[in-house]
Scaffold this active site. Structure first.
Site, PDB file in Angstrom:
ATOM      1  N   SER A  47       0.838  -1.213   0.000  1.00 50.43           N
ATOM      2  CA  SER A  47       0.000   0.000   0.000  1.00 50.43           C
ATOM      3  C   SER A  47       0.869   1.257   0.000  1.00 50.43           C
ATOM      4  O   SER A  47       0.939   1.978   0.999  1.00 50.43           O
ATOM      5  CB  SER A  47      -0.943  -0.014   1.207  1.00 50.43           C
ATOM      6  OG  SER A  47      -1.886  -1.044   1.082  1.00 50.43           O
ATOM      7  N   LYS A  80       7.650   3.140   6.415  1.00 45.34           N
ATOM      8  CA  LYS A  80       6.208   3.402   6.426  1.00 45.34           C
ATOM      9  C   LYS A  80       5.359   2.141   6.306  1.00 45.34           C
ATOM     10  O   LYS A  80       4.461   1.905   7.113  1.00 45.34           O
ATOM     11  CB  LYS A  80       5.845   4.377   5.294  1.00 45.34           C
ATOM     12  CG  LYS A  80       4.379   4.804   5.325  1.00 45.34           C
ATOM     13  CD  LYS A  80       3.931   5.480   4.055  1.00 45.34           C
ATOM     14  CE  LYS A  80       3.423   4.457   3.068  1.00 45.34           C
ATOM     15  NZ  LYS A  80       2.743   5.063   1.918  1.00 45.34           N
ATOM     16  N   PHE A  97       2.911   0.375   9.027  1.00 43.85           N
ATOM     17  CA  PHE A  97       1.509   0.362   8.595  1.00 43.85           C
ATOM     18  C   PHE A  97       0.958  -1.065   8.582  1.00 43.85           C
ATOM     19  O   PHE A  97      -0.202  -1.296   8.939  1.00 43.85           O
ATOM     20  CB  PHE A  97       1.386   0.999   7.208  1.00 43.85           C
ATOM     21  CG  PHE A  97      -0.015   1.024   6.673  1.00 43.85           C
ATOM     22  CD1 PHE A  97      -1.012   1.735   7.324  1.00 43.85           C
ATOM     23  CD2 PHE A  97      -0.350   0.330   5.517  1.00 43.85           C
ATOM     24  CE1 PHE A  97      -2.323   1.755   6.835  1.00 43.85           C
ATOM     25  CE2 PHE A  97      -1.644   0.344   5.021  1.00 43.85           C
ATOM     26  CZ  PHE A  97      -2.635   1.057   5.682  1.00 43.85           C
ATOM     27  N   PRO A 107       3.128   5.784  10.701  1.00 40.04           N
ATOM     28  CA  PRO A 107       3.490   5.618   9.279  1.00 40.04           C
ATOM     29  C   PRO A 107       3.595   6.999   8.613  1.00 40.04           C
ATOM     30  O   PRO A 107       2.665   7.796   8.699  1.00 40.04           O
ATOM     31  CB  PRO A 107       2.313   4.819   8.688  1.00 40.04           C
ATOM     32  CG  PRO A 107       1.543   4.301   9.863  1.00 40.04           C
ATOM     33  CD  PRO A 107       1.785   5.261  10.986  1.00 40.04           C
ATOM     34  N   ASP A 112       3.041   8.719   5.913  1.00 37.10           N
ATOM     35  CA  ASP A 112       2.407   8.820   4.595  1.00 37.10           C
ATOM     36  C   ASP A 112       2.205  10.300   4.246  1.00 37.10           C
ATOM     37  O   ASP A 112       2.489  11.191   5.040  1.00 37.10           O
ATOM     38  CB  ASP A 112       1.105   7.996   4.551  1.00 37.10           C
ATOM     39  CG  ASP A 112      -0.134   8.817   4.824  1.00 37.10           C
ATOM     40  OD1 ASP A 112      -0.107   9.609   5.780  1.00 37.10           O
ATOM     41  OD2 ASP A 112      -1.119   8.685   4.086  1.00 37.10           O
TER      42      ASP A 112
END
EC number: 3.2.2.-
Length: 239
Positions: free
Chosen positions: A51, A142, A146, A172, A174
């Site tokens: 992701s 990350k 996650f 994370p 992001d």
């Protein structure tokens, strides 16, 4: 100020957001119905690890994942993703790199059992270290942190039990979190939010659960009045 707002919301407020507002949790609940529990957890970890570099909002990507795998027989995760990613609407970049990552992690995922899932859920730092070791990456990266967050969601769903995330696992980093952090400080996101976590007594992964949906435009109308008021205060600071 932000530490004070997070402290007021607390772990229980974060839990409410996770289970009632975060679309990722809703997508996982939908997928879990009628699916083998261990296979469900394996898939969730694998999906979290790919992701990144999405071609749409994270919420849409997790719903795409849930709908794609709902009722689908998965022989191997690698072969399933070899078919899924090239046809995905929201995760079309770096497909070969992501498939390689699935190939690396699948032998570890295949060792997961109901017992080991329970053990990892009791101490999520063990899973955190194990995934980083298998992938040979920095455990603060990350997608690794996650993947532990999403494992926590998946385990909570299948075990019908809430365990808070450990304080040691960082947020994370992001795009949403990086942008917000830049608005608030010059510190590195993971360092800044670890400091906020310690000041507020809310672990970084739960802070992520509070911030990430709100930064994505989530509505808070269904929150209980007291929590709703706190979230509206926080929204005024972060949006």
């Amino acid at each position: 100020m932000i530490a004070e707002l997070i402290r007021e919301i607390g772990i229980e407020g974060a839990r409410f957001i996770e289970e009632n507002i975060d679309e990722q949790f809703k997508a996982l609940s939908y997928l879990s119905e009628g699916m083998d529990r261990v296979n469900f957890v394996r898939l969730v970890i694998a999906n979290a690890l790919v992701s990144y570099q999405l071609t749409g909002k994270g919420e849409m990507w997790w719903w795409e994942f849930a709908k794609y795998f709902k009722g689908k027989e998965v022989k191997t995760i690698y072969s399933a993703y070899k078919e899924f990613l090239p046809n995905s609407k929201f995760n079309r970049r770096l497909i070969q790199q992501k498939l390689l990552r699935i190939k690396k992690i699948e032998p570890f995922l295949s060792t997961l059992t109901e017992e080991s899932i329970e053990r990892y859920y009791e101490d999520m730092t063990l899973l955190w270290k194990a995934i980083a070791k298998v992938l040979k990456v920095d455990r603060e990266s990350k997608t690794v942190v996650f993947s532990v967050k999403m494992f926590g969601y998946a385990a909570r769903i299948v075990l019908s039990k809430f365990n808070p995330y450990p304080m040691e696992i960082p947020i994370p980093e992001d795009v949403r979190i990086i942008k917000l952090t830049r608005k608030l400080t010059n510190e590195r996101p993971r360092d800044f939010w670890m400091k906020i976590a310690k000041e507020s007594n809310v672990p970084p992964l739960h802070i992520d659960s509070i911030l990430w949906p709100l930064l994505g435009g989530a509505r808070v109308e269904e929150a209980p009045p007291e929590l709703k008021e706190k979230l509206e205060k926080l929204i005024r600071v972060i949006r």
